[in-house]
Scaffold this motif. Structure first.
Motif, mmCIF file in Angstrom:
data_model
loop_
_atom_site.group_PDB
_atom_site.id
_atom_site.type_symbol
_atom_site.label_atom_id
_atom_site.label_comp_id
_atom_site.label_asym_id
_atom_site.label_seq_id
_atom_site.Cartn_x
_atom_site.Cartn_y
_atom_site.Cartn_z
ATOM 1 N N GLN A 1 1.042 -1.056 0.197
ATOM 2 C CA GLN A 1 0.115 0.029 0.062
ATOM 3 C C GLN A 1 0.730 1.244 0.117
ATOM 4 O O GLN A 1 0.440 2.224 -0.763
ATOM 5 C CB GLN A 1 -0.923 -0.057 1.284
ATOM 6 N N THR A 2 1.914 1.085 0.726
ATOM 7 C CA THR A 2 2.871 2.467 0.873
ATOM 8 C C THR A 2 3.566 2.651 -0.493
ATOM 9 O O THR A 2 3.515 3.865 -0.949
ATOM 10 C CB THR A 2 4.049 2.005 2.023
ATOM 11 N N LEU A 3 4.018 1.500 -0.997
ATOM 12 C CA LEU A 3 4.558 1.735 -2.337
ATOM 13 C C LEU A 3 3.508 1.946 -3.482
ATOM 14 O O LEU A 3 4.074 2.972 -4.268
ATOM 15 C CB LEU A 3 5.292 0.312 -2.789
ATOM 16 N N LEU A 4 2.532 1.840 -3.356
ATOM 17 C CA LEU A 4 1.379 2.195 -4.439
ATOM 18 C C LEU A 4 1.213 3.673 -4.154
ATOM 19 O O LEU A 4 0.973 4.402 -5.098
ATOM 20 C CB LEU A 4 0.265 1.237 -4.392
ATOM 21 N N ALA A 5 1.045 3.981 -2.924
ATOM 22 C CA ALA A 5 0.857 5.376 -2.573
ATOM 23 C C ALA A 5 1.762 6.494 -2.990
ATOM 24 O O ALA A 5 1.843 7.369 -3.530
ATOM 25 C CB ALA A 5 0.420 5.402 -1.350
ATOM 26 N N ALA A 6 2.951 5.885 -2.829
ATOM 27 C CA ALA A 6 4.211 6.657 -3.163
ATOM 28 C C ALA A 6 4.474 6.913 -4.809
ATOM 29 O O ALA A 6 4.605 7.776 -5.305
ATOM 30 C CB ALA A 6 5.609 5.997 -2.707
ATOM 31 N N ARG A 7 3.917 5.575 -5.368
ATOM 32 C CA ARG A 7 3.980 5.592 -6.944
ATOM 33 C C ARG A 7 2.961 6.792 -7.437
ATOM 34 O O ARG A 7 3.312 7.400 -8.477
ATOM 35 C CB ARG A 7 3.658 4.380 -7.402
ATOM 36 N N GLU A 8 1.703 6.563 -6.884
ATOM 37 C CA GLU A 8 0.524 7.233 -7.434
ATOM 38 C C GLU A 8 0.877 9.003 -7.293
ATOM 39 O O GLU A 8 0.661 9.725 -8.151
ATOM 40 C CB GLU A 8 -0.492 6.912 -6.220
#
Length: 220
Positions: A176-183
């Motif tokens: 979730q944290t990685l996806l949020a950073a990418r987003e």
């Protein structure tokens, strides 16, 4: 015979609803949940009626639930398809198949009301500030996640169940944290592209990192 077009008022209402959802999700994603008032959502959506959010959604909690479900349903459908594919491999199913099934749907969110722009930062803030609302809403729309957990427990059966449960939690938070950073990085880009996050190596690295959390040998 072709269907009659919807009345103009209904079309305008649908557009207004979408604009309110997009504006609300962005404000919640960027500023948090408690810091955003409904009047601010109305203004950000370019609406004049101060009661527009109440008219279309009811309460602030009702709006939060709908925003959560919009993305959760998309992710659940994509994850279910990928888990179906993994299950078709039978005994050849791997942890990587399952990790890919949890990450890839997050890269393919529809932009109908801005999910692809702000959804993961939004859910991070909901979990931090309104965890009970999140827990009461999302699990009903995440049936495929339960399938994912069952398979991970099976593949990691030699490990204690409590340790596997902990790793699933840590792996989920990391994804979730990685996806949020990418987003966030892509959202800041004028082109929708990013020198790091748009590269195939970044996606492979995300899957590697989450898989490693699940699969690493226990110590001590």
């Amino acid at each position: 015979m072709s269907a009659l077009p919807p009345p103009a008022a209904a079309t305008r209402g649908g557009t207004t609803r979408h604009e309110l959802k997009r504006a609300a999700r962005r404000l919640f994603a960027e500023r948090g949940i408690a810091a955003v008032g409904m009047r601010e959502v109305v203004e950000a959506a370019g609406q004049r009626n101060a009661a527009a959010v109440h008219y279309y959604f009811g309460s602030k909690d009702d709006l939060l639930r709908e925003l959560l479900i919009d993305g959760a349903d998309q992710i659940d459908a994509g994850r279910a398809t990928l888990i179906d594919s993994a299950e078709s491999k039978g005994a050849a199913m791997t942890l990587r198949d399952l990790v890919s099934a949890t990450i890839l749907p997050g890269l393919e969110l529809s932009a109908a009301t801005g999910e692809s722009e702000t959804y993961f930062r939004f859910i991070v803030n909901v979990q931090n500030e309104r965890r009970e609302l999140f827990r009461a809403t999302v699990p009903e729309h995440s049936e495929s996640y339960r399938r994912y957990m069952d398979h991970v427990h099976r593949l990691l059966a030699p490990l204690p169940a409590a340790l596997v449960k902990q790793r699933i939690l840590f792996a989920g938070l990391t994804a979730q944290t990685l996806l949020a950073a990418r987003e966030a990085a892509l959202d800041r880009s004028d082109t929708g592209d990013h020198h790091f996050w748009s590269r195939p190596e970044a996606l492979a690295g995300m899957i590697d990192a989450v898989e490693a959390i699940l699969a690493s040998p226990p110590r001590g």
